[in-house]
Design an enzyme around this catalytic site. Structure first.
Site, mmCIF file in Angstrom:
data_model
loop_
_atom_site.group_PDB
_atom_site.id
_atom_site.type_symbol
_atom_site.label_atom_id
_atom_site.label_comp_id
_atom_site.label_asym_id
_atom_site.label_seq_id
_atom_site.Cartn_x
_atom_site.Cartn_y
_atom_site.Cartn_z
ATOM 1 C CG HIS A 306 92.642 43.341 40.777
ATOM 2 N ND1 HIS A 306 91.777 44.097 40.042
ATOM 3 C CD2 HIS A 306 93.430 42.698 39.881
ATOM 4 C CE1 HIS A 306 92.013 43.916 38.761
ATOM 5 N NE2 HIS A 306 93.011 43.074 38.627
ATOM 6 C CG ASP A 363 100.337 38.853 38.593
ATOM 7 O OD1 ASP A 363 99.835 39.992 38.642
ATOM 8 O OD2 ASP A 363 100.637 38.282 37.530
HETATM 9 C C1 SDX Z 1 97.597 42.794 37.692
HETATM 10 O O1 SDX Z 1 94.148 46.098 36.469
HETATM 11 C C2 SDX Z 1 94.183 44.840 36.153
HETATM 12 O O2 SDX Z 1 93.228 44.293 35.696
HETATM 13 C C3 SDX Z 1 95.550 44.177 36.358
HETATM 14 C C4 SDX Z 1 95.622 42.671 36.125
HETATM 15 C C5 SDX Z 1 95.387 42.333 34.694
HETATM 16 O O3 SDX Z 1 95.014 41.167 34.412
HETATM 17 O O4 SDX Z 1 95.710 43.176 33.807
HETATM 18 O O5 SDX Z 1 94.670 42.008 36.928
HETATM 19 C C6 SDX Z 1 97.021 42.160 36.480
HETATM 20 O O6 SDX Z 1 98.298 43.779 37.571
HETATM 21 C C7 SDX Z 1 97.233 42.254 39.057
HETATM 22 C C8 SDX Z 1 97.842 43.080 40.228
HETATM 23 C C9 SDX Z 1 99.296 42.620 40.433
HETATM 24 N N1 SDX Z 1 99.955 43.461 41.410
HETATM 25 C C10 SDX Z 1 100.285 43.036 42.646
HETATM 26 O O7 SDX Z 1 99.989 41.913 43.075
HETATM 27 C C11 SDX Z 1 101.094 44.027 43.468
HETATM 28 C C12 SDX Z 1 100.540 44.084 44.891
HETATM 29 N N2 SDX Z 1 99.230 44.713 44.844
HETATM 30 C C13 SDX Z 1 99.181 46.134 44.965
HETATM 31 O O8 SDX Z 1 100.281 46.913 44.819
HETATM 32 C C14 SDX Z 1 97.811 46.762 44.747
HETATM 33 O O9 SDX Z 1 96.885 45.941 45.330
HETATM 34 C C15 SDX Z 1 97.418 47.080 43.315
HETATM 35 C C16 SDX Z 1 98.450 47.883 42.613
HETATM 36 C C17 SDX Z 1 97.189 45.812 42.563
HETATM 37 C C18 SDX Z 1 96.100 47.869 43.379
HETATM 38 O O10 SDX Z 1 96.387 49.056 43.994
HETATM 39 P P1 SDX Z 1 95.250 50.192 44.224
HETATM 40 O O11 SDX Z 1 93.944 49.763 43.673
HETATM 41 O O12 SDX Z 1 95.817 51.502 43.767
HETATM 42 O O13 SDX Z 1 95.062 50.182 45.785
HETATM 43 P P2 SDX Z 1 96.034 50.914 46.804
HETATM 44 O O14 SDX Z 1 97.475 50.701 46.441
HETATM 45 O O15 SDX Z 1 95.549 52.304 46.984
HETATM 46 O O16 SDX Z 1 95.754 50.045 48.138
HETATM 47 C C19 SDX Z 1 94.602 50.320 48.969
HETATM 48 C C20 SDX Z 1 95.050 49.940 50.369
HETATM 49 C C21 SDX Z 1 96.312 50.683 50.818
HETATM 50 O O17 SDX Z 1 96.303 50.728 52.227
HETATM 51 P P3 SDX Z 1 95.724 52.103 52.967
HETATM 52 O O18 SDX Z 1 96.450 53.283 52.317
HETATM 53 O O19 SDX Z 1 94.232 52.096 52.683
HETATM 54 O O20 SDX Z 1 96.074 51.916 54.421
HETATM 55 O O21 SDX Z 1 95.386 48.537 50.410
HETATM 56 C C22 SDX Z 1 96.781 48.390 50.710
HETATM 57 C C23 SDX Z 1 97.434 49.736 50.426
HETATM 58 O O22 SDX Z 1 98.598 49.908 51.243
HETATM 59 N N3 SDX Z 1 97.283 47.335 49.820
HETATM 60 C C24 SDX Z 1 98.153 46.407 50.195
HETATM 61 C C25 SDX Z 1 98.296 45.597 49.068
HETATM 62 N N4 SDX Z 1 97.534 46.052 48.063
HETATM 63 C C26 SDX Z 1 96.904 47.139 48.547
HETATM 64 N N5 SDX Z 1 98.813 46.203 51.361
HETATM 65 C C27 SDX Z 1 99.638 45.132 51.393
HETATM 66 N N6 SDX Z 1 99.835 44.281 50.360
HETATM 67 C C28 SDX Z 1 99.181 44.492 49.185
HETATM 68 N N7 SDX Z 1 99.368 43.663 48.156
#
Ligand code: SDX
Length: 428
Positions: A306, A363
């Site tokens: 998140h 989720d």
């Molecule tokens: C919702 O914003 C809100 O409030 C949203 C929400 C709401 O109520 O409105 O809470 C609802 O959208 C919840 C999120 C649902 N999405 C997912 O579950 C999809 C999987 N999660 C991700 O794609 C990610 O965690 C996000 C999109 C939710 C957040 O992404 P960020 O903050 O842009 O972080 P990032 O993608 O830059 O990740 C940071 C690191 C990266 O690794 P490095 O580059 O540092 O090596 O963490 C890793 C990412 O690769 N990472 C994950 C991961 N989430 C982040 N690696 C594996 N699995 C994951 N789920």
């Protein structure tokens, strides 16, 4: 003069005021940055940028705190209901009984769609994603209520708010019925909000659907948990569209479209598809997590991570409990729940997830409940939209009432070609 932040650039130092919220969050007010330094800020994804001041929802991502108008989400989920929480988000206070009864009556009186709107559903292919249909139908509402779509008219905003909240369950159910080739089921105003939705989803002209109160309550709690979440992607979209003074229907339709993405509300559908993939491949959670950690593998652990929560999403904790309650009441086991709990157990001990502070989000478990209730996977994000609707509207109304609000228009750093002359075809 309160606190200031000093910025020194090109030998000049300026003082930028620091503003502080009621929970002591602080932000630098950049209003005079460009005029005094020529600089803009650069913050892709708005990781460090506040777009507004808001009194609706507070999140402390480090501590895993979520409050609507100051009330902890745990208390609201346990003691309140979705209509009361919707009123709270929209009006800032918990309603007195008379006000809540009047609100519920308003929603009952507006739950039907205009008969001509049915044509929209039938124009879509049966396999159309319901989020595409929902966004289109919500936007089309402005064509049926042209006499009440002025964002600056409080009565127009009031009746449009009622119409959206009242009709969203009907729109959602009609999306589902169209996909099944079944006739639309009218709302039954003797039923409460969630029971009415389940009735419209699962009744047919041949068979009444008897709503299990425990299932209706579980759905009510899920809608409460999804009702608002400060400036997330879809809410920011609603605010952006509203900042152009587009009507409420157009703004909400844009929010539905933004929510659809798998990084956002579409994640609840992606989680189930991920769990089903793991079940079909017969691999262990640990094996799957290795794929999620592999930078060459596009897969992510959906439902984890998140932008704001760097701790367990408080909503996920509640949903996990509701999930187990619903399954036990229905005397149902769930292979997918077992896989989800195995994934969570392994991930929370895995260095990759621990160092990146990746925890289950809203989720991760919600789809398992929807599936147990009989909601098809491609409808999960529609239910997220149903829950988020009062939050979107409250945030949009807050924007419209803000006397300082301006059209949203970010700047950029240009990285394209510098000035060059047009070259005639024979010179290319
Ligand atoms: C919702 O914003 C809100 O409030 C949203 C929400 C709401 O109520 O409105 O809470 C609802 O959208 C919840 C999120 C649902 N999405 C997912 O579950 C999809 C999987 N999660 C991700 O794609 C990610 O965690 C996000 C999109 C939710 C957040 O992404 P960020 O903050 O842009 O972080 P990032 O993608 O830059 O990740 C940071 C690191 C990266 O690794 P490095 O580059 O540092 O090596 O963490 C890793 C990412 O690769 N990472 C994950 C991961 N989430 C982040 N690696 C594996 N699995 C994951 N789920």
């Amino acid at each position: 003069m309160g606190e200031v932040a000093k910025l020194t650039f090109n030998g000049k130092t300026i003082d930028l005021p620091v503003i502080e919220g009621t929970e002591h969050e602080k932000g630098i007010d950049l209003a005079k940055l460009r005029s005094e330094t020529g600089l803009i800020t650069y913050d892709p994804g708005y990781m460090n940028s506040g777009a507004c001041q808001s009194s609706i929802t507070y999140i402390d991502g480090e501590a895993g705190i979520l409050r609507y108008r100051g009330y902890p989400i745990e208390e609201l989920a346990e003691r309140s209901n979705f209509l009361e929480v919707s009123w709270l988000l929209l009006n800032g206070e918990l309603p007195a009984k008379g006000a809540l009864d009047g609100f519920a009556q308003d929603l009952r009186m507006h739950s039907m769609l205009h008969e001509d709107m049915k044509a929209f559903f039938n124009a879509f292919p049966k396999n159309a994603h319901p989020m595409a249909v929902g966004a289109a139908v919500v936007n089309a509402m402005s064509t049926f209520y042209q006499d009440s779509s002025d964002p600056s008219n409080p009565e127009h905003v009031r009746i449009s708010t009622i119409r959206l909240l009242a009709k969203m369950p009907t729109i959602a159910a009609y999306c589902y019925k169209h996909s099944k080739g079944q006739p639309f089921i009218y709302p039954n105003n003797r039923l409460d909000y969630c029971s009415n939705f389940l009735h419209m989803m699962f009744a047919t002209p041949c068979d009444e659907y008897v709503v299990d109160p425990a299932v209706a309550r579980a759905l009510d709690v899920l809608l409460i948990l999804h009702a608002d979440h400060e400036q997330n992607c879809s809410t920011s979209t609603v605010r952006m569209v509203g900042s152009s003074l587009a009507n409420l229907f157009a703004s909400i339709s844009a929010g539905v479209a933004a929510l659809w993405g798998p990084r956002h509300g579409g994640a609840n559908q992606a989680v189930i598809e991920m769990l089903e993939e793991i079940a079909a491949e017969g691999i262990s959670g640990k094996t799957f997590l290795e794929k999620c950690k592999d930078k060459n593998d596009t897969r992510r652990l959906m439902g984890f991570g998140h932008r704001v929560y760097k701790n367990y999403d408080p909503r996920a904790k509640i949903i996990k409990t509701v999930c187990m309650d619903v399954l036990s009441r229905m005397k149902r086991s769930s292979r997918l729940l077992d896989i989800a709990m195995e994934l969570e157990g392994v991930a929370l001990k895995d260095e990759y997830f621990v160092t990146r502070k990746l925890y289950p989000n809203v989720d991760f478990y919600s789809g398992i409940i929807y599936q147990a209730i009989g909601i098809p996977t491609d409808m999960f994000t529609v239910l997220f939209a149903m829950g988020r609707l009062p939050g979107w509207i409250a945030q949009w109304q807050e924007l419209q009432k803000d006397p300082t609000n301006k059209i949203g228009r970010p700047r950029q750093i240009y990285t394209g070609a510098t000035k060059r002359a047009y070259s005639p075809m024979d010179k290319r």
